[in-house]
Design a protein around this motif. Structure first.
Motif, mmCIF file in Angstrom:
data_model
loop_
_atom_site.group_PDB
_atom_site.id
_atom_site.type_symbol
_atom_site.label_atom_id
_atom_site.label_comp_id
_atom_site.label_asym_id
_atom_site.label_seq_id
_atom_site.Cartn_x
_atom_site.Cartn_y
_atom_site.Cartn_z
ATOM 1 N N PRO A 213 1.513 1.880 -3.182
ATOM 2 C CA PRO A 213 1.554 1.605 -4.272
ATOM 3 C C PRO A 213 1.550 3.052 -5.303
ATOM 4 N N LYS A 254 -0.871 -8.107 0.411
ATOM 5 C CA LYS A 254 -1.899 -7.122 -0.936
ATOM 6 C C LYS A 254 -0.809 -6.280 -1.344
ATOM 7 N N TYR A 255 -0.602 -5.385 -0.368
ATOM 8 C CA TYR A 255 -0.058 -3.500 -0.251
ATOM 9 C C TYR A 255 1.521 -3.960 -1.100
ATOM 10 N N GLU A 258 1.150 -5.319 -4.067
ATOM 11 C CA GLU A 258 1.220 -4.383 -5.399
ATOM 12 C C GLU A 258 2.036 -3.405 -5.740
ATOM 13 N N GLU A 262 4.217 -2.528 -8.736
ATOM 14 C CA GLU A 262 4.138 -1.352 -9.148
ATOM 15 C C GLU A 262 5.806 -0.717 -9.612
#
Length: 430
Positions: A213, A254-255, A258, A262
């Motif tokens: 992110p 997950k990342y 994100e 973003e």
């Protein structure tokens, strides 16, 4: 195209128009009309499942040089340096010039840093003269001000390799480069060529996935329109298997999720492999986060020196070989044909021709030894085209970033886990 972060171009987004003419017939129009006719003929021959083509490559990728000024931890330059690097020879360059009237798009990169090519400016002038648009993947550590007017005129997109959002993270992975110089060159380029699309190409791995992110925010602050997260190439010389995100799928999801959110907030396009687009299984997440936290970073100066000495000794003895991919045992069905196989061609800096830089080890032949027509419609090229028409994805296409990111317009492929697994490499054929 990007086993080690060397390219994540996407030239296949535009459709091809209809038509009949052969592009090289007597009296064929010059400039864009000839390119348009070539695209028309390509579309027709793809629809007819031709194995032998009358059309020329619509997209060319040319490795101007395989010299690089970086020692990135995921690349063979990390341990080999420029021990066997070279520039595209003049005799190959002359043969490539004959293809430019038919090529709508030319990608000026391979395994090296294209801005280090001694004739880079001349290539920009050639593309301008032939009305061909350009793309390239560059680490942007070198940027001469006299190039900027032609970059503004010729380039459609630049894919800028960057794997960190601060000095520590960037220089840890892209060893030998300077973060401050990188940022300054991006700003200079953005100011001088605002209409050139900038895409940040990120090799996603254990060392930077938790920063995904932040990397998107960093890219936005520099004026990038897009961030493309690609996969890591594993290599038995580097022994970097544990750094592949396939071992940390839930953390990666997950990342990446994100990062995508973003990007949406900032109005940026964010691309990452489709196998990480599933919901996160929280029961496995904690263990993967812990594993990422405890992973030891091996890429010290001593580590690189040790690998480099081993590599150079092998080169001196004539025994060193770059790792080659193992053969696949699982088959994947497909429908249609890869856009690169049908419309593109990759030429390395020795003149060897292949479908693309992801498949550079399976060669059609060498332009330094053969006429273009001999290799373009040679048996090796026709065998690959026939394999697609028969509905089988070639082994060398597994783990292709274009497939993983669903960016090919002429090919559909069944989704199997084997498609996403990192290639395992054998050292010296053992």
């Amino acid at each position: 195209m990007n086993r080690h972060g060397r390219g994540q171009e996407k030239p296949w987004q535009e459709g091809m128009p209809e038509g009949q003419e052969k592009p090289w017939q007597d009296g064929a129009p010059e400039g864009w009309k000839r390119k348009e006719q070539n695209r028309i003929l390509a579309k027709r021959e793809i629809g007819q499942q031709k194995a032998s083509f009358c059309h020329y490559p619509d997209v060319l990728q040319i490795e101007l040089t395989n010299y690089c000024n970086a020692r990135c931890i995921m690349c063979y330059h990390y341990y080999e340096g420029n021990a066997r690097s070279e520039h595209l020879p003049a005799e190959v360059k002359e043969k490539v010039k004959a293809l430019l009237p038919y090529a709508s798009l030319v990608l000026l990169n391979g395994y090296g840093e294209p801005f280090l090519a001694p004739d880079f400016m001349e290539w920009l002038e050639l593309l301008q003269a032939h009305q061909s648009k350009a793309m390239a993947t560059t680490n942007l550590s070198v940027l001469k001000k006299e190039w900027l007017p032609l970059i503004r005129e010729v380039f459609q997109q630049l894919n800028v390799s960057c794997d960190g959002c601060d000095r520590e993270g960037y220089e840890k992975i892209r060893q030998g480069l300077d973060f401050g110089e990188f940022v300054e060159n991006v700003r200079l380029l953005r100011e001088a060529a605002p209409q050139v699309r900038l895409s940040m190409s990120v090799v996603a791995m254990a060392w930077n996935i938790r920063k995904a992110p932040e990397i998107v925010r960093f890219a936005s602050s520099l004026g990038f329109e897009e961030v493309r997260f690609g996969r890591l190439g594993v290599n038995s010389y580097l022994q970097n298997y544990a750094e592949d995100l396939i071992h940390y799928e839930e953390a990666a999801r997950k990342y990446f999720g994100e990062a995508a959110r973003e990007g949406e907030r900032l109005g940026m396009e964010v691309t990452f492999p489709m196998n990480y687009r599933l919901p996160v299984r929280k029961e496995a997440l904690a263990a993967q986060e812990e594993a990422l936290e405890s992973l030891s970073f091996p890429y010290t100066r001593e580590h690189r020196k040790r690998l480099e000495e081993d590599c150079l000794e092998g080169i001196r003895k004539g025994a060193f070989q770059r790792p080659k991919a193992k053969a696949r045992t699982e088959h994947i069905r497909c429908k249609g044909i890869c856009d690169w196989v049908a419309r593109g061609l990759y030429l390395d800096c020795q003149g060897r021709a292949a479908t693309c830089c992801e498949n550079s080890q399976v060669s059609y032949g060498s332009l330094s030894e053969m006429a273009f027509e001999e290799l373009w419609n040679g048996q090796a090229a026709k065998n690959i085209r026939e394999m697609f028409y028969q509905g089988r994805l070639p082994d060398f296409c597994f783990h292709c970033p274009f497939l993983i990111n669903q960016e090919l317009s002429c090919l559909e492929v069944e989704e199997k886990k084997a498609l996403f697994l990192a290639e395992d490499y054998e050292r010296n054929g053992t």
